[in-house]
Scaffold this motif. Structure first.
Motif, PDB file in Angstrom:
ATOM      1  N   ALA A   8      -8.123  -4.634   6.123  1.00  0.00           N
ATOM      2  CA  ALA A   8      -6.737  -4.727   5.658  1.00  0.00           C
ATOM      3  C   ALA A   8      -6.671  -5.294   4.242  1.00  0.00           C
ATOM      4  O   ALA A   8      -5.885  -4.821   3.409  1.00  0.00           O
ATOM      5  CB  ALA A   8      -5.914  -5.581   6.617  1.00  0.00           C
ATOM      6  N   ALA A   9      -7.500  -6.294   3.953  1.00  0.00           N
ATOM      7  CA  ALA A   9      -7.535  -6.869   2.601  1.00  0.00           C
ATOM      8  C   ALA A   9      -8.021  -5.834   1.594  1.00  0.00           C
ATOM      9  O   ALA A   9      -7.473  -5.719   0.485  1.00  0.00           O
ATOM     10  CB  ALA A   9      -8.434  -8.106   2.583  1.00  0.00           C
ATOM     11  N   ASP A  11      -7.798  -2.487   1.926  1.00  0.00           N
ATOM     12  CA  ASP A  11      -6.762  -1.461   1.803  1.00  0.00           C
ATOM     13  C   ASP A  11      -5.647  -1.908   0.856  1.00  0.00           C
ATOM     14  O   ASP A  11      -5.148  -1.121   0.059  1.00  0.00           O
ATOM     15  CB  ASP A  11      -6.165  -1.118   3.163  1.00  0.00           C
ATOM     16  CG  ASP A  11      -7.073  -0.234   4.007  1.00  0.00           C
ATOM     17  OD1 ASP A  11      -8.016   0.369   3.454  1.00  0.00           O
ATOM     18  OD2 ASP A  11      -6.823  -0.149   5.228  1.00  0.00           O
ATOM     19  N   LYS A  12      -5.270  -3.165   0.953  1.00  0.00           N
ATOM     20  CA  LYS A  12      -4.193  -3.710   0.111  1.00  0.00           C
ATOM     21  C   LYS A  12      -4.563  -3.646  -1.372  1.00  0.00           C
ATOM     22  O   LYS A  12      -3.709  -3.399  -2.220  1.00  0.00           O
ATOM     23  CB  LYS A  12      -3.905  -5.153   0.524  1.00  0.00           C
ATOM     24  CG  LYS A  12      -2.743  -5.776  -0.183  1.00  0.00           C
ATOM     25  CD  LYS A  12      -2.469  -7.172   0.351  1.00  0.00           C
ATOM     26  CE  LYS A  12      -1.298  -7.793  -0.397  1.00  0.00           C
ATOM     27  NZ  LYS A  12      -0.996  -9.127   0.096  1.00  0.00           N
ATOM     28  N   LEU A  13      -5.830  -3.848  -1.695  1.00  0.00           N
ATOM     29  CA  LEU A  13      -6.285  -3.860  -3.085  1.00  0.00           C
ATOM     30  C   LEU A  13      -6.767  -2.486  -3.561  1.00  0.00           C
ATOM     31  O   LEU A  13      -6.565  -2.126  -4.722  1.00  0.00           O
ATOM     32  CB  LEU A  13      -7.422  -4.873  -3.247  1.00  0.00           C
ATOM     33  CG  LEU A  13      -7.065  -6.335  -3.008  1.00  0.00           C
ATOM     34  CD1 LEU A  13      -8.330  -7.186  -2.947  1.00  0.00           C
ATOM     35  CD2 LEU A  13      -6.108  -6.832  -4.082  1.00  0.00           C
TER      36      LEU A  13
END
Length: 85
Positions: A8-9, A11-13
């Motif tokens: 998730a981290a 994907d966010k970046l």
């Protein structure tokens, strides 16, 4: 092994980093039909205007930050492939 928090981290970046580098997301498919020796895993397909632009996007500070956030959170098979046109 998959670490959902690291993914998730990443994907966010990664999405904004790829877009800022000129990439266009063509597929973020979790629905995959694999044949022969293929592996039916999540497949992301991004298009760039050139092979060199794709290589530069991968080397960019923003994308490297995304990779650092992912660390060993998933096993990856990452490829940059030159297109036909």
């Amino acid at each position: 092994m998959t670490d959902p928090e690291r993914l998730a981290a990443y994907d966010k970046l990664a999405g904004p980093a790829v877009k800022a580098a000129g990439g266009r997301l063509l597929s973020r498919g979790s629905r995959v039909v694999a044949h022969d020796a293929g592996i039916g895993e999540r497949t992301i397909l991004v298009e760039f205007d050139s092979f060199e632009q794709a290589v530069a996007a991968h080397a960019s500070a923003a994308y490297q930050e995304a990779l650092a956030a992912l660390a060993d959170g998933v096993e990856r098979d990452f490829r940059i492939i030159e297109g036909l046109d």
